[in-house]
Design a protein around this motif. Structure first.
Motif, PDB file in Angstrom:
ATOM      1  N   ASN A 100     -20.012   2.999  25.500  1.00 49.58           N
ATOM      2  CA  ASN A 100     -20.697   3.208  24.222  1.00 49.58           C
ATOM      3  C   ASN A 100     -20.608   4.738  23.586  1.00 49.58           C
ATOM      4  O   ASN A 100     -21.535   4.959  22.897  1.00 49.58           O
ATOM      5  CB  ASN A 100     -21.834   2.960  24.364  1.00 49.58           C
ATOM      6  CG  ASN A 100     -21.520   1.487  24.692  1.00 49.58           C
ATOM      7  OD1 ASN A 100     -20.705   0.899  24.231  1.00 49.58           O
ATOM      8  ND2 ASN A 100     -22.968   1.550  25.525  1.00 49.58           N
ATOM      9  N   SER A 101     -19.261   5.952  23.614  1.00 53.60           N
ATOM     10  CA  SER A 101     -19.796   7.005  23.214  1.00 53.60           C
ATOM     11  C   SER A 101     -18.387   7.020  22.618  1.00 53.60           C
ATOM     12  O   SER A 101     -17.234   6.665  22.641  1.00 53.60           O
ATOM     13  CB  SER A 101     -20.044   7.734  24.146  1.00 53.60           C
ATOM     14  OG  SER A 101     -19.134   9.554  24.002  1.00 53.60           O
ATOM     15  N   GLN A 102     -18.028   7.299  21.343  1.00 54.31           N
ATOM     16  CA  GLN A 102     -16.854   7.626  21.166  1.00 54.31           C
ATOM     17  C   GLN A 102     -16.306   9.116  21.118  1.00 54.31           C
ATOM     18  O   GLN A 102     -14.652   9.528  20.897  1.00 54.31           O
ATOM     19  CB  GLN A 102     -16.537   8.120  19.463  1.00 54.31           C
ATOM     20  CG  GLN A 102     -16.859   7.109  18.854  1.00 54.31           C
ATOM     21  CD  GLN A 102     -16.257   5.535  19.154  1.00 54.31           C
ATOM     22  OE1 GLN A 102     -14.413   5.884  19.656  1.00 54.31           O
ATOM     23  NE2 GLN A 102     -16.343   4.644  19.842  1.00 54.31           N
ATOM     24  N   THR A 103     -16.806  10.258  21.668  1.00 56.79           N
ATOM     25  CA  THR A 103     -16.418  11.353  22.492  1.00 56.79           C
ATOM     26  C   THR A 103     -15.670  11.380  23.467  1.00 56.79           C
ATOM     27  O   THR A 103     -16.148  10.877  25.017  1.00 56.79           O
ATOM     28  CB  THR A 103     -17.711  12.992  22.777  1.00 56.79           C
ATOM     29  OG1 THR A 103     -18.387  12.038  21.673  1.00 56.79           O
ATOM     30  CG2 THR A 103     -17.641  13.280  22.619  1.00 56.79           C
ATOM     31  N   VAL A 104     -14.349  11.908  23.127  1.00 55.85           N
ATOM     32  CA  VAL A 104     -13.673  12.251  24.331  1.00 55.85           C
ATOM     33  C   VAL A 104     -13.942  13.348  25.613  1.00 55.85           C
ATOM     34  O   VAL A 104     -14.087  14.457  24.396  1.00 55.85           O
ATOM     35  CB  VAL A 104     -11.739  12.252  24.000  1.00 55.85           C
ATOM     36  CG1 VAL A 104     -10.873  12.010  25.067  1.00 55.85           C
ATOM     37  CG2 VAL A 104     -12.007  11.019  23.165  1.00 55.85           C
ATOM     38  N   ILE A 105     -13.966  13.043  26.499  1.00 53.55           N
ATOM     39  CA  ILE A 105     -14.136  13.743  27.409  1.00 53.55           C
ATOM     40  C   ILE A 105     -12.623  14.314  27.943  1.00 53.55           C
ATOM     41  O   ILE A 105     -11.664  13.605  28.805  1.00 53.55           O
ATOM     42  CB  ILE A 105     -14.786  13.470  28.683  1.00 53.55           C
ATOM     43  CG1 ILE A 105     -16.697  13.638  28.510  1.00 53.55           C
ATOM     44  CG2 ILE A 105     -15.411  14.557  29.689  1.00 53.55           C
ATOM     45  CD1 ILE A 105     -17.417  12.392  29.268  1.00 53.55           C
ATOM     46  N   GLN A 106     -12.356  15.926  28.254  1.00 58.72           N
ATOM     47  CA  GLN A 106     -11.374  16.295  28.732  1.00 58.72           C
ATOM     48  C   GLN A 106     -11.324  15.801  30.052  1.00 58.72           C
ATOM     49  O   GLN A 106     -11.764  16.254  31.344  1.00 58.72           O
ATOM     50  CB  GLN A 106     -11.042  17.796  28.335  1.00 58.72           C
ATOM     51  CG  GLN A 106      -9.476  18.172  28.425  1.00 58.72           C
ATOM     52  CD  GLN A 106      -9.346  19.696  28.265  1.00 58.72           C
ATOM     53  OE1 GLN A 106     -10.619  20.409  28.021  1.00 58.72           O
ATOM     54  NE2 GLN A 106      -8.658  20.457  28.457  1.00 58.72           N
ATOM     55  N   SER A 107     -10.412  14.654  29.951  1.00 59.30           N
ATOM     56  CA  SER A 107      -9.901  14.554  32.042  1.00 59.30           C
ATOM     57  C   SER A 107      -8.777  14.321  32.485  1.00 59.30           C
ATOM     58  O   SER A 107      -8.278  13.399  31.155  1.00 59.30           O
ATOM     59  CB  SER A 107     -11.966  13.547  31.994  1.00 59.30           C
ATOM     60  OG  SER A 107     -11.114  12.164  30.800  1.00 59.30           O
ATOM     61  N   LEU A 108      -8.832  14.223  33.415  1.00 59.84           N
ATOM     62  CA  LEU A 108      -7.093  14.676  33.636  1.00 59.84           C
ATOM     63  C   LEU A 108      -7.755  14.312  35.332  1.00 59.84           C
ATOM     64  O   LEU A 108      -8.211  15.095  36.113  1.00 59.84           O
ATOM     65  CB  LEU A 108      -6.919  15.719  34.061  1.00 59.84           C
ATOM     66  CG  LEU A 108      -6.431  16.638  32.858  1.00 59.84           C
ATOM     67  CD1 LEU A 108      -6.706  17.956  31.620  1.00 59.84           C
ATOM     68  CD2 LEU A 108      -5.486  16.782  31.815  1.00 59.84           C
ATOM     69  N   ALA A 109      -5.853  13.219  35.590  1.00 65.70           N
ATOM     70  CA  ALA A 109      -6.160  13.023  36.977  1.00 65.70           C
ATOM     71  C   ALA A 109      -5.294  14.361  37.486  1.00 65.70           C
ATOM     72  O   ALA A 109      -4.125  14.495  37.411  1.00 65.70           O
ATOM     73  CB  ALA A 109      -5.650  11.763  36.849  1.00 65.70           C
ATOM     74  N   ALA A 110      -5.290  14.586  38.695  1.00 67.92           N
ATOM     75  CA  ALA A 110      -4.969  15.917  39.453  1.00 67.92           C
ATOM     76  C   ALA A 110      -4.261  15.542  40.959  1.00 67.92           C
ATOM     77  O   ALA A 110      -5.353  14.864  41.133  1.00 67.92           O
ATOM     78  CB  ALA A 110      -5.574  16.874  39.325  1.00 67.92           C
ATOM     79  N   ASP A 111      -3.442  15.862  41.084  1.00 71.15           N
ATOM     80  CA  ASP A 111      -2.742  15.800  42.730  1.00 71.15           C
ATOM     81  C   ASP A 111      -4.433  16.141  43.522  1.00 71.15           C
ATOM     82  O   ASP A 111      -4.341  17.212  43.732  1.00 71.15           O
ATOM     83  CB  ASP A 111      -1.433  16.221  43.255  1.00 71.15           C
ATOM     84  CG  ASP A 111      -0.598  14.965  41.913  1.00 71.15           C
ATOM     85  OD1 ASP A 111      -0.476  14.459  41.368  1.00 71.15           O
ATOM     86  OD2 ASP A 111       0.425  15.937  42.333  1.00 71.15           O
TER      87      ASP A 111
END
Lengths: 388, 238
Positions: A100-111
């Motif tokens: 329910n939020s429009q703010t994108v969290i800088q989220s990354l999948a890492a090894d």
């Protein structure tokens, strides 16, 4: 009473006009300081990251084009003795949003296995690493995001991806990263994402970028060429660059920000010079008889010139100040972490940006006041008095 | 208190408009004694204001000479004239021309900013000048809080605050009603009689001219005639 007092009082003659002109200075100057400070901060973080000896390898065309995860093994294969490469960490953009939020969290999948080695600036202790390795849903969160979302270690969180196939994933917060460069980013395990993507019927073994932790600067330089050469003429050609160059390219990718800043500065100078010039010219025309009286009672022409030019400079500097000072206070008081995508949690206002803005204001003040001041200098007292 | 005589010889002033020569003063000769109150009359275009401007060093003559006291104006540069004006001439204009954002006292103080003078001395002079014109109790009023007559009084205070030798008034009562005009003219008489100022006043109004000791009539840039008034000095009238 002094001439300066007279000059200041003149600006009160038409308070609305003076205020609007000052605001016309204030807004662009405030924006200018904020924008320049942001670019300076991004570059500063990039420079500090450079000490981390990380090399970024991504698709030659754009970072959006993904590379096969097999690239990691090929890169590692370039240095089987591990003399130049410490570790390679593949990453994939997730772009999570709190439901329910429009703010994108800088989220990354890492090894999972190499993340703690490549990202030493994440500050992972052995206990953190253990927690990270033990739980497939583990995530590490920058303090900027954590403070904003009120997340703490041990919390279970859920995020919706902003990119197809819009996976909803649950995470377990195992670490809050305390370094400025990691303040607004979140990492989680790529094997968790790959598994989830496969469950959704989507190809999971792709990465946006590979971060290579190098042994030293010469190794970085040589690896940069070696990696790109090894993938040359393949369907997935690469471009490798150090973190500063990567960040610079990333900033430019956001719309050539530095160039935009320069263009904006020029446009700002020209527009406010015209606005202020128009104001000063109107002010001069309205007061030409009064200035003629000043001359009649013995004020030398150069002093009249100084009064008119001084008014323009004062108005410009005042406008700049009411733009710059609140901007500086705002930037210091309210961290930028609310703009989650930026890798900056707090912003040191660039003295260079402030100095440049003040210089621009001074320049515009002089430019705007020069013509009216010259007109005042050359004002024919008798003609002006006769017009009265 | 200071005063100066004025000597004008063969004064010519020609203006040019669209390459057309417009003679305004055509070889005017005129003498004004120190401490004299002279009214300048004549039809529009006869050269009254031009003469005032030339005597005040605001404009330069095409030919001829203007001497005010010891100063020969035609020998002075613009900068010298400006400096001379600040010390020797007080101007009074029809429309007062006060700075609206300054108080009466600050308007009067303006010419004193050109002198190296202590703030306390400036304030004292301003107070004296405003008291002379009867506005000692209006020092902090802004022009928009004063009547037309009071504004003109402030303008007169501004003209006398530097203790000039000569006061040049360009239709000082032109924008005032009869009663206020009379008050202003009486004030000029006071400055002339009590303080010995040489006053030259341009006017179209014979009643105003009657306050002067001498009326000079100009016609087409030349002296038409001079009339001497039999007006009683204010002190005698009282």
């Amino acid at each position: 009473m002094t001439i300066t007092y007279v000059l200041m009082q003149n600006l009160k003659r038409n308070p609305l006009r003076s205020t609007l002109t000052a605001v016309a200075f204030a807004l662009p100057m405030g924006i200018f300081v904020a924008a320049i400070s942001m670019v300076v901060a991004l570059i500063r973080i990039s420079e500090s990251n450079q000490q981390e000896l990380r090399l970024a390898t991504h698709h030659k065309t754009t970072i959006i084009n993904m590379l096969p995860e097999g690239h990691r093994m090929k890169i590692e294969g370039l240095d089987p003795d591990r003399k130049r490469i410490r570790a390679v960490c593949g990453m994939r953009w997730y772009g999570g949003r709190v439901p329910n939020s429009q703010t994108v969290i800088q989220s990354l999948a890492a090894d999972a296995d190499t993340f703690p080695i490549v990202y030493t600036d994440a500050g992972m202790t052995p206990a953190d690493t253990e927690a990270w390795m033990k739980d497939r849903t583990a995530c590490v969160v920058g303090y900027g995001i954590a403070e904003q979302r009120k997340w703490k270690v041990g919390d279970r969180i859920t995020l919706d991806s902003s990119v197809p196939p819009y996976l909803k994933l649950d995470f377990n917060v195992v670490k809050i990263m305390r370094t400025e460069s990691r303040a607004n980013v979140m990492y989680f395990r790529r094997d968790y994402l790959v598994e989830s993507l496969k469950s959704a019927g989507v190809e999971g073994g792709l990465c946006n970028i590979f971060w290579i932790k190098c042994a030293d600067v010469p190794s970085m330089r040589s690896l940069q060429d070696d990696i790109d050469s090894s993938f040359a003429n393949s369907p997935n050609e690469t471009k490798s660059e150090d973190e500063l160059a990567f960040a610079a390219g990333f900033i430019q990718g956001m719309g050539n920000l530095p160039g935009l800043m320069q263009a904006m500065a020029i446009v700002v100078v020209v527009i406010i010079a015209m606005v202020a010039g128009n104001t000063m010219m109107m002010s001069f025309r309205e007061r030409s008889k009064e200035l003629a009286v000043f001359k009649a009672i013995g004020f030398p022409s150069r002093r009249i010139f100084g009064i008119v030019l001084g008014e323009s400079i004062f108005l410009a500097m005042f406008g700049a100040m009411i733009g710059i000072v609140p901007t500086v206070i705002l930037l210091i008081s309210f961290p930028l972490r609310q703009f989650g995508f930026l890798p900056i949690a707090s912003l040191e206002v660039s003295p260079m940006a402030v100095g440049l803005s003040v210089a621009i204001a001074l320049l515009v003040g002089v430019a705007a006041g020069l013509w009216p001041a010259y007109q005042a200098l050359k004002l024919n007292t008798v003609s002006a008095l006769r017009r009265a | 208190m200071s005063s100066a005589d004025i000597e004008i010889k063969k004064l010519k002033k020609v203006y040019y408009k669209d390459k057309m020569e417009i003679p305004v003063l055509a070889g005017l000769d005129l003498s004004i004694s120190a401490g004299e109150f002279v009214a300048l009359m004549g039809p529009s275009g006869s050269g009254k204001s031009t003469l005032l401007h030339l005597i005040g060093g605001l404009d330069t003559a095409t030919a001829g000479s203007v001497r005010v006291g010891e100063s020969l104006l035609e020998t002075m540069s613009e900068a010298q004239l400006t400096s001379w004006r600040s010390r020797h001439v007080g101007f009074i204009f029809q429309m007062y021309h006060l700075v609206p954002v300054l108080t009466a006292a600050q308007n009067v103080e303006l010419p004193l900013l050109l002198f190296k003078m202590k703030s306390s001395e400036r304030k004292e002079r301003v107070k004296t000048a405003l008291t002379i014109v009867g506005l000692g109790d209006r020092m902090d009023h802004r022009p928009n809080q004063l009547s037309g007559g009071q504004e003109q009084r402030v303008a007169i205070a501004r003209a006398i605050v530097t203790d000039p030798d000569v006061i040049l008034a360009d239709e000082p009562t032109g924008d005032l009603d009869a009663k206020t005009s009379e008050e202003i003219l009486n004030l000029l008489n006071l400055l002339n009689e009590e303080f010995g100022k040489t006053i030259l006043m341009v006017t179209h109004d014979p009643k105003a001219a009657a306050h002067a000791k001498k009326t000079v009539h100009l016609e087409k840039g030349q002296l038409e005639r001079e009339e001497f008034s039999n007006r009683q000095p204010m002190a005698a009238a009282r």
